[in-house]
Design an enzyme around this catalytic site. Structure first.
Site, PDB file in Angstrom:
ATOM      1  N   HIS A   4     -10.041  -1.617  -3.933  1.00 51.98           N
ATOM      2  CA  HIS A   4      -8.817  -1.998  -3.213  1.00 51.98           C
ATOM      3  C   HIS A   4      -7.941  -2.910  -4.071  1.00 51.98           C
ATOM      4  O   HIS A   4      -6.709  -2.780  -4.082  1.00 51.98           O
ATOM      5  CB  HIS A   4      -9.082  -2.665  -1.863  1.00 51.98           C
ATOM      6  CG  HIS A   4      -7.789  -2.928  -1.149  1.00 51.98           C
ATOM      7  ND1 HIS A   4      -7.113  -1.941  -0.476  1.00 51.98           N
ATOM      8  CD2 HIS A   4      -6.976  -4.008  -1.139  1.00 51.98           C
ATOM      9  CE1 HIS A   4      -5.964  -2.415  -0.049  1.00 51.98           C
ATOM     10  NE2 HIS A   4      -5.853  -3.672  -0.439  1.00 51.98           N
ATOM     11  N   HIS A  50      -1.731 -10.202  -6.142  1.00 52.90           N
ATOM     12  CA  HIS A  50      -0.332  -9.768  -6.089  1.00 52.90           C
ATOM     13  C   HIS A  50       0.583 -10.673  -6.910  1.00 52.90           C
ATOM     14  O   HIS A  50       1.456 -10.220  -7.632  1.00 52.90           O
ATOM     15  CB  HIS A  50       0.175  -9.774  -4.645  1.00 52.90           C
ATOM     16  CG  HIS A  50      -0.527  -8.785  -3.767  1.00 52.90           C
ATOM     17  ND1 HIS A  50      -0.530  -7.436  -4.023  1.00 52.90           N
ATOM     18  CD2 HIS A  50      -1.234  -8.949  -2.634  1.00 52.90           C
ATOM     19  CE1 HIS A  50      -1.211  -6.814  -3.086  1.00 52.90           C
ATOM     20  NE2 HIS A  50      -1.656  -7.703  -2.224  1.00 52.90           N
ATOM     21  N   HIS A  98       0.830  -1.214   0.000  1.00 52.44           N
ATOM     22  CA  HIS A  98       0.000   0.000   0.000  1.00 52.44           C
ATOM     23  C   HIS A  98       0.864   1.264   0.000  1.00 52.44           C
ATOM     24  O   HIS A  98       0.448   2.293  -0.527  1.00 52.44           O
ATOM     25  CB  HIS A  98      -0.971  -0.024   1.185  1.00 52.44           C
ATOM     26  CG  HIS A  98      -1.833  -1.262   1.184  1.00 52.44           C
ATOM     27  ND1 HIS A  98      -2.335  -1.827   2.319  1.00 52.44           N
ATOM     28  CD2 HIS A  98      -2.238  -2.057   0.141  1.00 52.44           C
ATOM     29  CE1 HIS A  98      -3.037  -2.912   1.990  1.00 52.44           C
ATOM     30  NE2 HIS A  98      -2.981  -3.076   0.685  1.00 52.44           N
TER      31      HIS A  98
END
Ligand SMILES: [Zn+2]
Length: 308
Positions: free
Chosen positions: A239, A266, A79
């Site tokens: 998100h 990811h 993040h």
């Protein structure tokens, strides 16, 4: 010219580590052109330094970690990296007092706020972009992610599919033209999310001890458990898109092209970035040396203290 950026002065922050639940201190310092994003584990003796690079990225299920050849890791970098991509920060020193960054509120917003508060500084070197020259695609079962050439800028198009009563099917797709301002407004506040059954499992195994309703959206079998509900009605896909922005910036070069993906995460995003970089026919490193940067490929937020 679009220039490289760093922050205008050093500062530090602290928060709770997602894994340990313990306090983590992190200090950010400006760095010269060509440095990249460099992490230092200050809790180790001697200190261990790691430069953010796609080859060091490991998706640990709980978070994204950078892991060096000796197995030393810095976890929960995703993040922060997403925030750096939005702010156009190319060079930064990050000193961490633990094996992980603080999770803060589970989004990129606190990082955006902190960096904007201290201000950004332009550096006397052109910013490097990765211009996609031909299609690159990776797959994992029914999941896929791809990059395609695009006239200008960076386009993002993402679909998720969670089949959960609290995740509206009509809100599982999002697309945007990437900009720092757009990221701050549309994506930066979107928090990471998880399912209550996973939280119970993790806590029973002494994992994610710092995880709570303060830093994640938690879903039980039917609904969102956070008393204040969602920050965006489509917070879940947003998100995931925030994660994509961070994952694709692990090489600290902004992409010029079109990203589209279905149920990616990811690990697949990292494979996509590595696939792009694995063949020099896939991309070209470009800079914007001449002319003003008005109308340039990315409208970054922030107001560099040092004028050109
Ligand atoms: Zn995330």
């Amino acid at each position: 010219m679009i220039k490289q950026r760093t922050i205008s002065r050093a500062f530090s922050a602290a928060g709770i580590g997602l894994h340990s639940g313990a306090r983590v201190e992190v200090a950010f310092s400006p760095a010269p052109p060509g440095t990249g994003i460099v992490y230092t584990r200050t809790d180790l003796s001697p200190r261990v330094v790691m430069r953010c690079h796609p080859d060091l990225v490991l998706d640990t299920h709980l978070c994204t970690a950078l892991v060096n050849g000796d197995g030393i890791r810095i976890s929960t970098v995703e993040h922060l990296t997403a925030a750096l991509s939005a702010l156009g920060i190319d060079n930064l020193l990050v000193d961490v007092s633990a094996p992980e960054l603080p999770i803060l509120d589970g989004s990129s917003m606190p990082f955006i706020y902190l960096f904007e508060s201290v201000g950004l500084k332009e550096l006397p070197a052109p910013k490097e972009f990765l211009k996609v020259l031909r299609k690159v695609r990776v797959e994992d079962g029914d999941k896929w992610a791809e990059l395609n050439p695009r006239e200008s800028g960076f386009g993002l198009d993402l679909t998720i599919d969670f089949n959960h009563p609290a995740i509206d099917r009509d809100l599982e797709h999002f697309e945007m033209d990437f900009s720092g301002e757009g990221f701050a407004k549309e994506l930066s506040r979107a928090r990471t999310f998880c399912f209550m059954r996973d939280v119970e499992y993790m806590h029973a195994h002494h994992l994610a001890l710092g995880g709570s309703l303060d830093n994640a959206v938690v879903l039980d079998d039917n609904r969102v458990m956070n008393p204040d509900g969602l920050r965006y009605k489509d917070e879940f896909v947003k998100h995931k898109m925030l994660d994509c922005c961070g994952d694709l910036y692990m090489g600290t070069r902004s992409i010029l092209g079109s990203f589209s993906a279905y149920k990616t995460g990811h690990s697949l995003n990292n494979r996509l970035l590595r696939a792009l970089l694995s063949d020099s026919a896939n991309y070209r490193v470009v800079t914007f040396d001449a002319g003003g940067d008005q109308g340039g490929p990315l409208a970054f937020i922030g107001h560099p203290a040092e004028a050109s």
